[in-house]
Design an enzyme around this catalytic site. Structure first.
Site, short mmCIF file in Angstrom:
data_model
loop_
_atom_site.label_atom_id
_atom_site.label_comp_id
_atom_site.label_asym_id
_atom_site.label_seq_id
_atom_site.Cartn_x
_atom_site.Cartn_y
_atom_site.Cartn_z
N ASP A 62 12.81 38.79 -25.24
CA ASP A 62 12.40 38.78 -26.64
C ASP A 62 10.97 38.27 -26.80
O ASP A 62 10.39 37.71 -25.86
CB ASP A 62 13.34 37.88 -27.46
CG ASP A 62 14.74 38.43 -27.55
OD1 ASP A 62 14.92 39.66 -27.41
OD2 ASP A 62 15.68 37.63 -27.74
N TYR A 120 18.31 32.69 -15.95
CA TYR A 120 17.45 32.23 -17.03
C TYR A 120 17.40 30.70 -17.03
O TYR A 120 18.37 30.03 -16.65
CB TYR A 120 17.98 32.68 -18.39
CG TYR A 120 17.70 34.11 -18.75
CD1 TYR A 120 16.51 34.46 -19.38
CD2 TYR A 120 18.63 35.11 -18.48
CE1 TYR A 120 16.26 35.78 -19.74
CE2 TYR A 120 18.38 36.43 -18.82
CZ TYR A 120 17.19 36.76 -19.45
OH TYR A 120 16.94 38.07 -19.80
#
Length: 253
Positions: A62, A120
């Site tokens: 994002d 992540y």
């Protein structure tokens, strides 16, 4: 020259990008054109190789999300070897984007469909005072976190669950995902939340990080997290943490 297939590993500071995915060339509110990582890589590769290049990313980060190990594949008829591609990209890419490595892969290889998992990291800064040098890549939360409570929350998120309460995705699609590991690593004034799994829903990592943080602050009980995993109600969990603290560390094949 026959078409060859290459896999790039990319690192970027997401602060100045509107995410990974190429989109319409519309201006932002300040009048500047939108920047995406995919478009920047394609433009630079096309310039270097002298042909129109399209790259496929392993995932769509994002706007504002960083990467240390984003993977992307592309086809080309170039005669350049992988090392020469890395060297050629270095002076052409913008300063906030780098190609870490390149290798030739099977002609049918696809960066997204061949990915077996991703790692992540969400970074928290626990110093008493905010550090302006850490601000672009971490969330300042201050001292006093209960690390054991955070590790308890992390353990609940491991395994296969319906993560409907941990996504901002619209619609009623399948929200079942398998999370292989969730770790809480602390060192000095930094606490890293590490999430490894097959794939993640929209905003899932940032919402899971928020839930772990709230557990560490004593604002969210482990029983509430367990109930959210069982019931799938989004309003039961906190909002997503800011994108700036999130980094795609690695993609596994």
């Amino acid at each position: 020259m026959p078409r060859r297939n290459f896999l790039l590993i990319l690192s970027y500071d997401g602060s100045g990008f509107e995410g990974w995915q190429r989109g319409p060339a519309l201006p932002q509110s300040d009048g500047k054109p939108r920047r995406t990582v995919q478009a920047a890589v394609e433009t630079t590769l096309s310039r270097l190789l002298g042909e129109t290049i399209e790259v496929v990313g392993a995932g769509r980060t994002d706007a504002g999300v960083h990467a240390e190990g984003q993977a992307a594949s592309f086809h080309s008829r170039t005669a350049l070897e992988p090392g020469a591609i890395v060297a050629g990209l270095a002076p052409l890419l913008p300063e906030d984007l780098r190609c870490v490595s390149c290798r030739e892969v099977d002609p049918r290889f696809h960066a997204r469909y061949r990915a077996k998992g991703k790692l992540y990291r969400y970074r928290l800064h626990t110093g008493a005072l905010a550090d302006p040098l850490l601000r672009p890549t971490s969330l300042h939360v201050g001292p006093g976190l209960d690390l054991e409570a955070m590790r308890g929350a992390a353990a609940l998120l491991e395994g296969s669950h319906d993560f409907g309460a941990f996504t901002n995705a619209k619609g009623k699609g399948d929200a079942v995902r398998r999370i292989d590991s969730v770790r809480v690593e602390a060192g000095g004034e930094i606490v890293d939340l590490l999430f490894r799994g097959e794939g993640f829903l929209y905003n899932q990592v940032r919402i899971m990080a928020a839930a772990i943080l709230e557990a560490g602050r004593g604002r969210l009980a482990l029983e509430e997290i367990a109930a959210a995993l069982a019931g799938g109600k989004r309003k039961a969990m906190p909002g997503a943490l800011g994108a700036f603290g999130l980094c795609l560390v690695a993609v596994y094949y």
